[in-house]
Design a protein around this motif. Structure first.
Motif, PDB file in Angstrom:
ATOM      1  N   THR A   1       0.836  -1.201   0.000  1.00 41.55           N
ATOM      2  CA  THR A   1       0.000   0.000   0.000  1.00 41.55           C
ATOM      3  C   THR A   1       0.870   1.251   0.000  1.00 41.55           C
ATOM      4  O   THR A   1       0.609   2.202  -0.755  1.00 41.55           O
ATOM      5  CB  THR A   1      -0.947  -0.002   1.216  1.00 41.55           C
ATOM      6  OG1 THR A   1      -1.749  -1.186   1.172  1.00 41.55           O
ATOM      7  CG2 THR A   1      -1.845   1.226   1.228  1.00 41.55           C
ATOM      8  N   ILE A   2       1.927   1.245   0.811  1.00 37.15           N
ATOM      9  CA  ILE A   2       2.856   2.387   0.839  1.00 37.15           C
ATOM     10  C   ILE A   2       3.510   2.559  -0.521  1.00 37.15           C
ATOM     11  O   ILE A   2       3.601   3.680  -1.042  1.00 37.15           O
ATOM     12  CB  ILE A   2       3.904   2.202   1.954  1.00 37.15           C
ATOM     13  CG1 ILE A   2       3.233   2.310   3.324  1.00 37.15           C
ATOM     14  CG2 ILE A   2       5.030   3.227   1.823  1.00 37.15           C
ATOM     15  CD1 ILE A   2       4.105   1.876   4.487  1.00 37.15           C
ATOM     16  N   LYS A   3       3.942   1.457  -1.115  1.00 36.45           N
ATOM     17  CA  LYS A   3       4.567   1.511  -2.441  1.00 36.45           C
ATOM     18  C   LYS A   3       3.599   2.092  -3.477  1.00 36.45           C
ATOM     19  O   LYS A   3       3.975   2.922  -4.302  1.00 36.45           O
ATOM     20  CB  LYS A   3       5.005   0.109  -2.859  1.00 36.45           C
ATOM     21  CG  LYS A   3       5.692   0.046  -4.184  1.00 36.45           C
ATOM     22  CD  LYS A   3       6.090  -1.378  -4.504  1.00 36.45           C
ATOM     23  CE  LYS A   3       6.627  -1.480  -5.917  1.00 36.45           C
ATOM     24  NZ  LYS A   3       6.930  -2.864  -6.288  1.00 36.45           N
ATOM     25  N   TYR A   4       2.351   1.665  -3.413  1.00 34.45           N
ATOM     26  CA  TYR A   4       1.340   2.159  -4.351  1.00 34.45           C
ATOM     27  C   TYR A   4       1.164   3.671  -4.239  1.00 34.45           C
ATOM     28  O   TYR A   4       1.100   4.376  -5.238  1.00 34.45           O
ATOM     29  CB  TYR A   4       0.007   1.452  -4.104  1.00 34.45           C
ATOM     30  CG  TYR A   4      -1.104   1.976  -4.965  1.00 34.45           C
ATOM     31  CD1 TYR A   4      -1.262   1.537  -6.272  1.00 34.45           C
ATOM     32  CD2 TYR A   4      -2.001   2.925  -4.478  1.00 34.45           C
ATOM     33  CE1 TYR A   4      -2.281   2.019  -7.070  1.00 34.45           C
ATOM     34  CE2 TYR A   4      -3.021   3.422  -5.274  1.00 34.45           C
ATOM     35  CZ  TYR A   4      -3.154   2.958  -6.562  1.00 34.45           C
ATOM     36  OH  TYR A   4      -4.155   3.455  -7.350  1.00 34.45           O
ATOM     37  N   PHE A   5       1.107   4.179  -3.017  1.00 32.95           N
ATOM     38  CA  PHE A   5       0.853   5.603  -2.816  1.00 32.95           C
ATOM     39  C   PHE A   5       2.082   6.478  -3.025  1.00 32.95           C
ATOM     40  O   PHE A   5       1.960   7.692  -3.136  1.00 32.95           O
ATOM     41  CB  PHE A   5       0.256   5.866  -1.435  1.00 32.95           C
ATOM     42  CG  PHE A   5      -1.218   5.589  -1.386  1.00 32.95           C
ATOM     43  CD1 PHE A   5      -2.110   6.378  -2.075  1.00 32.95           C
ATOM     44  CD2 PHE A   5      -1.706   4.514  -0.664  1.00 32.95           C
ATOM     45  CE1 PHE A   5      -3.480   6.125  -2.046  1.00 32.95           C
ATOM     46  CE2 PHE A   5      -3.068   4.244  -0.618  1.00 32.95           C
ATOM     47  CZ  PHE A   5      -3.947   5.054  -1.316  1.00 32.95           C
ATOM     48  N   THR A   6       3.276   5.877  -3.083  1.00 29.89           N
ATOM     49  CA  THR A   6       4.477   6.687  -3.279  1.00 29.89           C
ATOM     50  C   THR A   6       4.996   6.650  -4.710  1.00 29.89           C
ATOM     51  O   THR A   6       5.930   7.358  -5.032  1.00 29.89           O
ATOM     52  CB  THR A   6       5.595   6.244  -2.316  1.00 29.89           C
ATOM     53  OG1 THR A   6       5.863   4.861  -2.508  1.00 29.89           O
ATOM     54  CG2 THR A   6       5.211   6.522  -0.877  1.00 29.89           C
ATOM     55  N   LYS A   7       4.405   5.813  -5.573  1.00 29.04           N
ATOM     56  CA  LYS A   7       4.873   5.773  -6.967  1.00 29.04           C
ATOM     57  C   LYS A   7       4.189   6.883  -7.778  1.00 29.04           C
ATOM     58  O   LYS A   7       3.114   7.362  -7.425  1.00 29.04           O
ATOM     59  CB  LYS A   7       4.627   4.411  -7.593  1.00 29.04           C
ATOM     60  CG  LYS A   7       3.182   4.089  -7.860  1.00 29.04           C
ATOM     61  CD  LYS A   7       3.049   2.723  -8.488  1.00 29.04           C
ATOM     62  CE  LYS A   7       1.578   2.428  -8.736  1.00 29.04           C
ATOM     63  NZ  LYS A   7       1.379   1.136  -9.342  1.00 29.04           N
ATOM     64  N   LYS A   8       4.842   7.253  -8.852  1.00 28.39           N
ATOM     65  CA  LYS A   8       4.280   8.277  -9.733  1.00 28.39           C
ATOM     66  C   LYS A   8       3.071   7.705 -10.457  1.00 28.39           C
ATOM     67  O   LYS A   8       3.094   6.565 -10.902  1.00 28.39           O
ATOM     68  CB  LYS A   8       5.321   8.730 -10.760  1.00 28.39           C
ATOM     69  CG  LYS A   8       6.415   9.564 -10.187  1.00 28.39           C
ATOM     70  CD  LYS A   8       7.296  10.069 -11.285  1.00 28.39           C
ATOM     71  CE  LYS A   8       8.347  11.001 -10.725  1.00 28.39           C
ATOM     72  NZ  LYS A   8       9.183  11.578 -11.792  1.00 28.39           N
ATOM     73  N   PRO A   9       2.019   8.507 -10.608  1.00 31.60           N
ATOM     74  CA  PRO A   9       0.865   8.030 -11.361  1.00 31.60           C
ATOM     75  C   PRO A   9       1.185   7.883 -12.836  1.00 31.60           C
ATOM     76  O   PRO A   9       2.039   8.618 -13.364  1.00 31.60           O
ATOM     77  CB  PRO A   9      -0.201   9.107 -11.121  1.00 31.60           C
ATOM     78  CG  PRO A   9       0.556  10.315 -10.701  1.00 31.60           C
ATOM     79  CD  PRO A   9       1.834   9.833 -10.086  1.00 31.60           C
TER      80      PRO A   9
END
Length: 90
Positions: A79-87
């Motif tokens: 979840t952290i990885k998902y929210f910290t990656k560029k869209p």
């Protein structure tokens, strides 16, 4: 608020809409319906646009079978990885 009230968990299958009757039925079949709904879950960290309900239910069932601290840590990190990656750029 729902987590504090105990209606939801931080990690668990995402709540389904009442209209998602096939997803609810699939969750009954794999046992994941017994889990409290969560803010994030195994299906969410492995999700993609327009994921079929069958695959969501399969991932929810996988979480139910592997339920534990290790799985929860993997979900939190995912979840952290998902929210910290560029869209993605469309």
């Amino acid at each position: 608020i729902n987590v504090l009230k105990g209606d939801m968990s931080i990690i668990g299958p995402r709540p389904s809409l009442p209209s998602q009757t096939s997803l609810l039925e699939l969750r009954k079949q794999n046992g994941s319906i017994k889990l409290r709904p969560g803010l994030t879950g195994w299906a969410q960290v492995n999700a993609y646009d327009y994921m079929p309900e069958e695959e969501k239910a399969h991932l929810d069932g996988e979480y139910y079978q592997k339920f534990g601290l290790w799985m929860d840590l993997r979900i939190i990190l995912g979840t952290i990885k998902y929210f910290t990656k560029k869209p993605p750029v469309y």
